[in-house]
Design an enzyme around this catalytic site. Structure first.
Site, PDB file in Angstrom:
ATOM      1  N   ALA A 227       0.837  -1.207   0.000  1.00 52.84           N
ATOM      2  CA  ALA A 227       0.000   0.000   0.000  1.00 52.84           C
ATOM      3  C   ALA A 227       0.867   1.251   0.000  1.00 52.84           C
ATOM      4  CB  ALA A 227      -0.948  -0.033   1.194  1.00 52.84           C
ATOM      5  N   ARG A 228       1.293   1.699   1.186  1.00 52.27           N
ATOM      6  CA  ARG A 228       2.161   2.865   1.328  1.00 52.27           C
ATOM      7  C   ARG A 228       3.131   2.620   2.473  1.00 52.27           C
ATOM      8  NH1 ARG A 228       1.013   3.623  -3.000  1.00 52.27           N
ATOM      9  NH2 ARG A 228      -0.177   5.297  -3.991  1.00 52.27           N
ATOM     10  N   ASP A 252       6.816  -3.754  -0.712  1.00 51.94           N
ATOM     11  CA  ASP A 252       6.863  -3.193  -2.064  1.00 51.94           C
ATOM     12  C   ASP A 252       6.937  -1.678  -2.029  1.00 51.94           C
ATOM     13  OD1 ASP A 252       6.655  -3.513  -4.986  1.00 51.94           O
ATOM     14  OD2 ASP A 252       4.716  -2.530  -4.753  1.00 51.94           O
ATOM     15  N   GLU A 257      11.672   6.506  -1.631  1.00 46.33           N
ATOM     16  CA  GLU A 257      11.917   5.642  -2.795  1.00 46.33           C
ATOM     17  C   GLU A 257      12.740   6.397  -3.833  1.00 46.33           C
ATOM     18  OE1 GLU A 257       8.100   4.271  -4.159  1.00 46.33           O
ATOM     19  OE2 GLU A 257       7.665   3.234  -2.284  1.00 46.33           O
ATOM     20  N   HIS A 276       8.273  -1.142  -5.666  1.00 50.73           N
ATOM     21  CA  HIS A 276       6.991  -0.462  -5.890  1.00 50.73           C
ATOM     22  C   HIS A 276       6.414  -0.894  -7.237  1.00 50.73           C
ATOM     23  CE1 HIS A 276       4.565   3.312  -4.640  1.00 50.73           C
ATOM     24  NE2 HIS A 276       3.784   2.462  -5.282  1.00 50.73           N
ATOM     25  N   ALA A 278       3.932  -3.524  -7.524  1.00 48.79           N
ATOM     26  CA  ALA A 278       2.757  -4.384  -7.384  1.00 48.79           C
ATOM     27  C   ALA A 278       1.731  -4.142  -8.470  1.00 48.79           C
ATOM     28  CB  ALA A 278       2.127  -4.184  -6.005  1.00 48.79           C
TER      29      ALA A 278
END
Length: 305
Positions: A227-228, A252, A257, A276, A278
């Site tokens: 998600a975050r 993820d 980032e 990141h 997904a």
């Protein structure tokens, strides 16, 4: 209106070419890396920009005097820009929901399997010439706690049930139509063998998984986050991984980032990482890009197709 896609990578460039139609409004595609400091120069003269996942600092956007719309390619724009501050400056931020629910759900399940079976550790070991089979965890019969029952969370629950997991969920608002037993958050943390996060990031959810809530989880739990990153207090997560309170994390998304190579999470054997990605499937990317172009059509006063 003039439009520019500021941070298109090679993969998305190919997807863009597949879904763009001759009667769509012109969109300039930039495939070169863009630094935040270069935004005013890049966006100069454009009314609309498409943003994949680049940070958009308010002070930089303020220098983009012609910019009126940002089309963010996803749902989590607030992780990359101050949406209310931009709105106050007359820049409308558009987000895109529901384009990749199945893609993200499948990735979350993949991370759970990878964590449960130590796939990353064995892959690296075999490549290095070491043969050391690891004893894993069987997911069948285990309890999955889904935190957040939007489209992605519901899809994760559906897949998990298909592989024989028991599923409980917590959502900030009632979701009886989801068909998943709803429990309070503390009960979920205590019951679940595997926990998967599927919340939007906002003031209410930022840091919702803190040291106290990590301590309430079963010792050795598997924790997946697609998600975050900021839903979890990072320092508390690192400590829980070091102590074994969290048996394995599949991540993820991160606070910053890309994740730095020397970051503690990148050096831990009980962490499985992805970049990141997904939502990155061809099917989801095509839907995403088509919806983004349709937003530009609407902004430009053109009918949807």
């Amino acid at each position: 209106m003039k439009s520019i896609f500021i941070d298109c990578n090679d993969q998305l460039d190919a997807v863009f070419a597949r879904v763009y139609r001759p009667d769509d409004p012109p969109i300039v595609v930039n495939t070169r890396p863009v630094e935040a400091s270069a935004l005013p120069r890049l966006i100069d003269g454009y009314d609309v920009c498409l943003d994949d996942h680049s940070y958009m600092p308010t002070e930089m956007v303020a220098q983009c005097t012609s910019l009126k719309h940002i089309v963010f390619l996803g749902t989590g724009a607030s992780s990359y820009m101050d949406v209310p501050a931009l709105s106050a400056r007359g820049v409308t931020v558009h987000t895109i929901k529901g384009y990749g629910d199945r893609a993200v759900a499948e990735h979350a399940i993949a991370l759970m399997f990878a964590c449960a079976r130590g796939l990353t550790r064995m892959d690296l070991a075999v490549r290095a010439g070491a043969w050391g089979p690891l004893e894993g965890v069987q997911l069948h019969g285990k309890t999955l706690g889904v935190i957040g029952l939007g489209g992605i969370g519901c899809e994760v629950a559906r897949i998990a049930r298909g592989i024989g997991m028991e599923v409980v969920a917590w959502n900030r608002t009632p979701r009886p139509e989801a068909g998943v037993p709803l429990v309070d958050l503390d009960a979920l943390l205590a019951q679940a063998d595997v926990i998967s996060l599927h919340l939007a990031l906002n003031d209410e959810t930022r840091g919702i998984i803190d040291a106290t809530r990590l301590a309430r989880m079963k010792r050795g739990v598997i924790l997946a986050n697609t998600a975050r990153g900021a839903l979890i207090e990072e320092a508390a997560l690192i400590e829980a991984l070091r102590s074994g309170q969290i048996g394995h994390a599949g991540l993820d998304v991160f606070h910053a980032e890309p994740l730095a190579p020397d970051h503690p999470l990148a050096r831990m054997e009980n962490v499985t990482l992805s970049s990141h990605a997904a939502f990155r499937t061809l099917e989801a990317s095509m839907t995403l890009m088509r919806r983004a172009i349709d937003i530009v059509r609407r902004i430009s006063g053109m009918p949807a197709v």
